[in-house]
Design an enzyme around this catalytic site. Structure first.
Site, mmCIF file in Angstrom:
data_model
loop_
_atom_site.group_PDB
_atom_site.id
_atom_site.type_symbol
_atom_site.label_atom_id
_atom_site.label_comp_id
_atom_site.label_asym_id
_atom_site.label_seq_id
_atom_site.Cartn_x
_atom_site.Cartn_y
_atom_site.Cartn_z
ATOM 1 N N CYS A 1 -19.213 -11.974 -19.669
ATOM 2 C CA CYS A 1 -20.572 -11.976 -20.211
ATOM 3 C C CYS A 1 -20.670 -12.923 -21.410
ATOM 4 C CB CYS A 1 -20.950 -10.555 -20.610
ATOM 5 S SG CYS A 1 -22.679 -10.335 -21.052
ATOM 6 N N CYS B 1 -28.194 -8.463 -16.051
ATOM 7 C CA CYS B 1 -27.583 -8.170 -17.347
ATOM 8 C C CYS B 1 -28.535 -8.609 -18.450
ATOM 9 C CB CYS B 1 -26.253 -8.909 -17.482
ATOM 10 S SG CYS B 1 -25.598 -8.917 -19.176
ATOM 11 N N CYS C 1 -23.339 -6.493 -18.725
ATOM 12 C CA CYS C 1 -22.062 -6.631 -18.012
ATOM 13 C C CYS C 1 -20.989 -5.740 -18.627
ATOM 14 C CB CYS C 1 -21.542 -8.070 -18.096
ATOM 15 S SG CYS C 1 -22.560 -9.274 -17.251
ATOM 16 N N CYS D 1 -26.640 -11.709 -20.529
ATOM 17 C CA CYS D 1 -26.326 -13.024 -19.977
ATOM 18 C C CYS D 1 -27.145 -13.337 -18.727
ATOM 19 C CB CYS D 1 -24.837 -13.154 -19.676
ATOM 20 S SG CYS D 1 -24.319 -12.284 -18.190
ATOM 21 N N GLY E 1 0.789 -1.228 0.000
ATOM 22 C CA GLY E 1 0.000 0.000 0.000
ATOM 23 C C GLY E 1 0.818 1.273 0.000
#
Lengths: 307, 198, 365
Positions: A291, A260, A285, A263, A51
């Site tokens: 997808c 979606c 998506c 899909c 980080g």
């Protein structure tokens, strides 16, 4: 599907060809070796201090700053001839910037590229984490515009560096709380700050907060490159990553009222597509590969049923 | 220290393929640094001069250059010419100036090495320590970033008080040194975030 | 049925073919040559070399041609090429005191050793469009004067130096010089790193900052002590030779700005200096640079830092036009993920407010 970059470079699988399949006069993966060593050292320190933003001597790349030069330098320093590279922008493999960066590596490193998250050893991304869970051994390279999560609160690098050194993150908490006072919730949708391994507040890059939980204890190695700002940082595998929040206002992610349209997935980040000027819109998506695979599986099942 | 002119004919060869060998060695170190306790194998042809083992030499060739002063302990001192010739790295007299330290003898005390600052903790020394041997599933139990639960590793040749010395290094976080432990062609890493128990 | 937009690769290829076509323009008109650009648009070449930090007139001319005259794009092209070049060392410092002078003016003395030399300058032209140029008007060649220009022309600040009126500024010889193209800048930045950033910095940005300084945002009371333009030798000491050899002669513009003095009850007051140096003839840039350089010295000279031009982080982080251009223009890349997550949040907040409003109304009824 594996796309070998046959138009511009070597046929896939031919090692000898790989070694020479780069553009004339340029080194493998474009960067010179001295630059790669400098970036590799920065990456190792970044992994050792999860980080923390390691300053590095970012080079001027043949692509504009702000268009992925940090991610490209990280990928170029990590990639080898046996790697399989996937590049996405906004979750999609076919957006122009993703295509352009993939072309760059096909041209300069002669590596195989793929659209399939599972097949990739390195995934370079702008603004998304793939929906398909990553596995041990994979590397996710994020393109980062502004690596400093405190930049919006304090524009001075000298100050923010001190804040990180002293672990002085009170102003960040205050700024999130101001949102709650004003809007009744934390009004940050993307680039939502996280705490890495309980120590450093870190920018996850402008991914939607929907993707933040995927960073937490991810088995893949996550590397972040900011070229213009000259910073590299990292999250080692299995490292705790917590989105900042409050006990009474816990972190939550975006949800949609419909699945979606392509899909049927109900657990993915959806793009909104405007269909007409009468308010018609559909949601699908953002991760095009995920997808498409779901659609193909559904089609396969349908064929199986018909047979 | 005064440097003698190098006789290149007496220096062992470095990487056969400087570009791809460096890449493959770096990936080994990266995988090991990202997964403390995991052992990476250096699978390139390299016959370094004594006292360097192949893994230590490979890491130096991959990562050291004229920007990185390298400190050598007394046992590693004979490797100076090899490193100066192939890496172009200055040999540091003062461990606090070293970006890398090569330790072929006993692991020395850690505080004299560069620890980095709170604002720039990345400026600390990375130590390359040549151990007697490295085995998976040995007597050390590791935890921290890069490790799902705990990892086990066997390291021969660490000093008896290593756990204590490493705890002190842990306590400096974000400052502190990082350790690359090599044996023959193998290496593993202990970044400053890794905690150890024997 | 909606199909995700495909064919990015084809679109990019087509766009680049079209770009090449438009760059060429009307095929009935002769293609512009690099020699023409170098010779007749020489100030464009100078600017691109300066901000591209690479002295190569031919490559800079190529960059200008390829960029269709977009100088910031040309700077970018040159920088991206420069970064791939191997480094084999640093030259000796150039000596502008031994410059073969083309132009030399001082605003602080009416006359001085070596004299004022106006040289080729826009300064006293009447800015009237010259229609004979539009009509392909050839010009007679300029006549050279017999007057021989002194090769050893003392710099104005050295004249002041001799009297102790100018602050002494000599860096230690053995100190390594910062290089922003190899290390990221850290603050407070040394003068070497600052001057490098300013030399590479955008002329327009420095011009505006220098101007703001003159208008009172951190005034430094500048005098143009000297501006000189001409050729200097570049010398390099090869490791194997151990002595300096001349490797090139380059044209540079140098500006030394003399600024408000420093001093105290115990220390006699002295003038301070702002410095500007560019490749080629970039006089406006060199002057602006010297104003900004002096302003950035505010904190080391014990002056208040309260104007943008005095603020190291503000100036140095934003002076580079390749960085700035890339980041401003990246906004045209797709951001629809981030936009979508903003939409989701705004809709949620609006729904909440609607619900609250409904509840209030019910309560009121």
């Amino acid at each position: 599907m594996t796309m070998s970059a046959t138009d511009e470079s070597a046929p896939a699988g031919d090692d000898e060809q790989h070694r020479t399949a780069t553009i004339d006069g340029y080194n493998f993966a474009f960067l010179d070796e001295q630059t790669k060593r400098m970036i590799r050292r920065a990456i190792l320190k970044a992994v050792a201090i999860p980080g923390y933003q390691v300053p590095f001597g970012s080079r001027e790349m043949p692509l504009p700053y702000g268009w992925g030069t940090g991610g490209i330098q990280v990928t170029a320093s990590v990639i080898g001839p046996d790697d399989v590279l996937k590049v996405i922008d906004q979750g999609a493999d076919d957006t122009t910037n993703a295509v352009n960066i993939r072309r760059f590596f096909a041209k300069t490193a002669g590596v195989d590229t793929t659209e399939r998250t599972k097949e990739a050893t390195i995934v370079q991304t702008r603004h998304r984490v793939p929906e398909t869970p990553l596995a041990e051994g994979q590397i996710l390279v994020y393109q980062v515009p502004i690596p400093e999560p405190l930049r919006w609160i304090e524009p001075r690098e000298t100050e923010t560096r001190k804040m990180h050194a002293l672990e002085e993150y009170g102003t960040m908490q205050v700024s999130l709380y101001e949102d709650i006072a004003k809007f009744g919730r934390i009004a940050k949708g993307y680039n939502y700050p996280v705490l890495v391994n309980g120590r450093y507040v870190m920018s996850p890059s402008p991914i939607p907060k929907f993707d933040n939980p995927k960073m937490d204890r991810n088995p893949a190695l996550q590397l972040f490159g900011a070229g213009r700002e000259k910073r590299i940082y990292a999250i080692p595998p299995h490292t705790p990553v917590k989105s900042l929040d409050f006990d009474d206002y816990p972190f939550d992610v975006e949800t949609w009222n419909q699945p979606c349209a392509l899909c049927g997935a109900t657990d993915t980040f959806l793009d909104e597509v405007v269909l007409d000027d009468k308010g018609g819109r559909m949601f699908c998506c953002s991760d095009t590969e995920y997808c498409a695979e779901r659609q193909a599986r559904a089609a396969g099942r349908a064929r199986g049923d018909a047979a | 220290m005064p440097t003698q002119p190098l006789d290149a004919s007496r220096i062992a060869p470095g990487f056969a393929d400087p570009v791809l060998d460096a890449q493959s060695v770096f990936r080994g170190v990266l995988a090991a640094m990202a997964r403390p306790g995991a052992i990476a194998e250096i699978d390139i042809a390299l016959e370094p001069p004594a006292p360097l083992n192949a893994a230590t030499a490979a890491v130096c060739l991959a990562l050291a250059d004229f920007d990185t002063p390298v400190w050598l302990d007394a046992a590693a001192a004979p490797a100076a010419d090899f490193l100066r010739f192939h890496c172009g790295c200055p040999i540091a007299d003062d461990p606090a100036e070293a970006r890398f330290a090569v330790i072929a003898g006993a692991l020395p005390a850690l505080p004299p090495f560069a620890q980095g600052s709170d604002e720039y903790p990345d400026t600390s020394t990375t130590l390359l320590f040549q151990a007697g041997g490295l085995r998976p599933d040995g007597g050390w139990s590791l935890a921290g970033p890069g490790i799902a639960q705990t990892a086990r590793i066997g390291i021969d040749g660490l000093p008896a008080d290593f756990a204590m010395a490493w705890r002190r290094n842990n306590a400096l976080f974000p400052r502190g040194v990082d350790l690359v432990i090599t044996a023959d062609r193998r290496l593993c890493c202990l970044p400053r975030t890794t905690t150890v128990r024997s | 049925m909606y199909v995700a937009v495909k064919g990015g690769e084809k679109a990019i290829e087509n766009s680049q073919r079209l770009l090449a076509d438009e760059r060429r323009g009307d095929r009935h008109v002769n293609e512009v040559t690099l020699q023409q650009i170098d010779g007749q648009l020489s100030l464009a070449v100078d600017r691109v070399m300066t901000e591209g930090s690479l002295y190569d007139r031919e490559l800079a001319a190529l960059a200008v041609k390829q960029a269709r005259g977009d100088l910031i794009e040309a700077v970018f092209l040159l920088r991206a090429y420069r970064t791939t070049l191997p480094r084999f060392g640093a030259s000796e410092p150039i000596d502008t005191g031994r410059m073969a002078i083309r132009r030399r003016i001082s605003a602080t003395y009416k006359d001085l050793p070596g004299g004022q030399i106006l040289g080729a300058s826009f300064d006293y032209t009447h800015r009237l469009l010259d229609f004979t140029l539009a009509a392909d008007g050839e010009r007679p060649e300029g006549e050279l004067s017999d007057h021989v220009i002194d090769n050893e022309m003392p710099r104005v600040v050295e004249l002041l130096d001799r009297d102790g009126m100018m602050e002494a500024e000599l860096p230690a010889d053995d100190e390594p010089v910062a290089d922003l193209t190899r290390d990221s800048i850290q603050f407070p930045a040394g003068r070497d790193a600052r001057l490098q950033a300013l030399a590479r910095g955008d002329e327009g940005f420095l011009l505006a900052l220098g101007y703001s300084n003159q208008r009172g945002f951190g005034n430094t009371h500048p005098f143009a002590g000297e501006i000189r333009v001409g050729e200097v030798a570049v010398e390099f000491v090869p490791e194997e030779l151990g002595f300096a050899i001349e490797v090139a002669e380059i044209t540079v513009t140098e500006c030394q700005m003399i600024n408000q003095f420093q001093g105290s009850a115990t220390q006699p007051p002295q003038f301070t200096r702002g410095y500007g140096l560019t490749f080629g003839y970039c006089e406006r840039k060199a002057m602006a640079m010297s104003l900004v350089d002096r302003s950035l010295r505010a904190s080391e000279l014990g002056e208040d830092v309260n104007a943008p031009v005095q603020d190291q982080e503000f100036v140095l982080y934003h002076a580079d036009n390749v960085e700035a251009s890339g980041f401003v223009q990246h906004l045209k890349l797709p951001h629809y993920i981030d936009f979508q997550s903003e939409l989701v949040i705004i809709r949620r907040i609006r729904e909440q407010i609607e619900r609250n409003r409904g509840a209030h109304q019910e309560a009121a009824e």
